[in-house]
Design a protein around this motif. Structure first.
Motif, PDB file in Angstrom:
ATOM      1  N   UNK A  86       0.801  -1.274  -0.242  1.00 46.45           N
ATOM      2  CA  UNK A  86       0.076   0.207  -0.147  1.00 46.45           C
ATOM      3  C   UNK A  86       1.165   1.485  -0.002  1.00 46.45           C
ATOM      4  N   UNK A  87       1.196   1.412   0.527  1.00 41.53           N
ATOM      5  CA  UNK A  87       2.850   2.534   0.643  1.00 41.53           C
ATOM      6  C   UNK A  87       3.684   2.982  -0.925  1.00 41.53           C
ATOM      7  N   UNK A 113       2.058   1.647  -3.424  1.00 46.66           N
ATOM      8  CA  UNK A 113       0.672   2.395  -4.257  1.00 46.66           C
ATOM      9  C   UNK A 113       0.476   3.742  -4.007  1.00 46.66           C
ATOM     10  N   UNK A 114       0.151   3.941  -2.930  1.00 51.21           N
ATOM     11  CA  UNK A 114       0.519   5.264  -2.556  1.00 51.21           C
ATOM     12  C   UNK A 114       1.121   6.606  -3.293  1.00 51.21           C
ATOM     13  N   UNK A 115       2.678   5.879  -3.075  1.00 55.82           N
ATOM     14  CA  UNK A 115       3.883   6.130  -3.872  1.00 55.82           C
ATOM     15  C   UNK A 115       3.449   6.508  -5.823  1.00 55.82           C
ATOM     16  N   UNK A 116       2.503   5.912  -6.063  1.00 58.37           N
ATOM     17  CA  UNK A 116       2.434   5.515  -7.654  1.00 58.37           C
ATOM     18  C   UNK A 116       3.523   4.521  -7.883  1.00 58.37           C
ATOM     19  N   UNK A 117       4.071   4.101  -6.720  1.00 62.52           N
ATOM     20  CA  UNK A 117       5.079   3.119  -7.122  1.00 62.52           C
ATOM     21  C   UNK A 117       4.126   1.477  -7.612  1.00 62.52           C
TER      22      UNK A 117
END
Length: 194
Positions: free
Chosen positions: A178-179, A181-185
């Motif tokens: 999720x980290x 995903x939230x950074x667009x990675x």
């Protein structure tokens, strides 16, 4: 092209055939890359022939990749002995360098079949999550009450004779964090690049 001379291609569907010349042109453009990430996440399938056509560009020889069974009677377990399935080399360019095939639970039908074919190749690593399954030449029918039913008419097994109907496990399990995903990675692409 991604950094570090890694190629990336997303195949979102097998609903249409590929042109061998188009596949060859793409592979020639990426020929200087050291590896390929082939992303089929959320590919719901399409034509078995399209999946087999694309897979045929990853081998120079006939490869045993699985088995198929056919219905032989009305009984629940009335099926033929497993008959071998082979992947034949196609026309045009070949990609024989390392490949990481990204899968998830949204991979169904002919994309599931494509995963089975690619997994039989020595340069391919399947990464991500278990596929959704669904293989075996589906048949559809309408019931008298108006319901529609769809089922796999011919069980397809991998080369170790495991059913592919309920999905194919990856060689390497990788989940999206999720980290990231939230950074667009994309966690899976980053792991595949490694």
């Amino acid at each position: 092209m991604l950094q570090d001379s890694v190629a990336y291609a997303y195949v979102g569907s097998f609903a249409n055939a590929f042109g061998n010349s188009n596949i060859t042109a793409a592979m020639m453009q990426l020929a200087h890359c050291k590896g390929l990430i082939l992303d089929i996440r959320n590919n719901g399938g399409g034509m078995l022939s399209a999946a087999e056509q694309l897979a045929s560009h990853f081998t120079t020889e006939k490869i045993h990749c699985g088995y198929i069974q056919h219905k032989t009677g009305k009984g629940h377990n009335d099926f033929s002995k497993p008959e071998p399935l082979y992947l034949e080399p196609g026309e045009g360019a070949r990609w024989l360098k390392p490949v990481v095939l990204l899968t998830n639970r949204g991979v169904y039908s002919s994309a599931n079949h494509f995963t089975m074919l690619m997994r039989a190749l020595p340069q391919v690593t399947v990464m991500g999550d278990k596929t959704g399954g669904g293989s075996g030449m589906p048949l559809s029918s309408n019931l008298p009450n108006g319901w529609n039913v769809r089922f796999s008419a011919c069980p397809i097994l991998d080369k170790e004779k495991r059913h592919t109907e309920f999905g194919i496990e990856p060689d390497t399990v990788v989940n999206m964090s999720s980290e990231d995903w939230n950074r667009g990675r994309d966690t899976m692409i980053e792991k595949a690049k490694e």
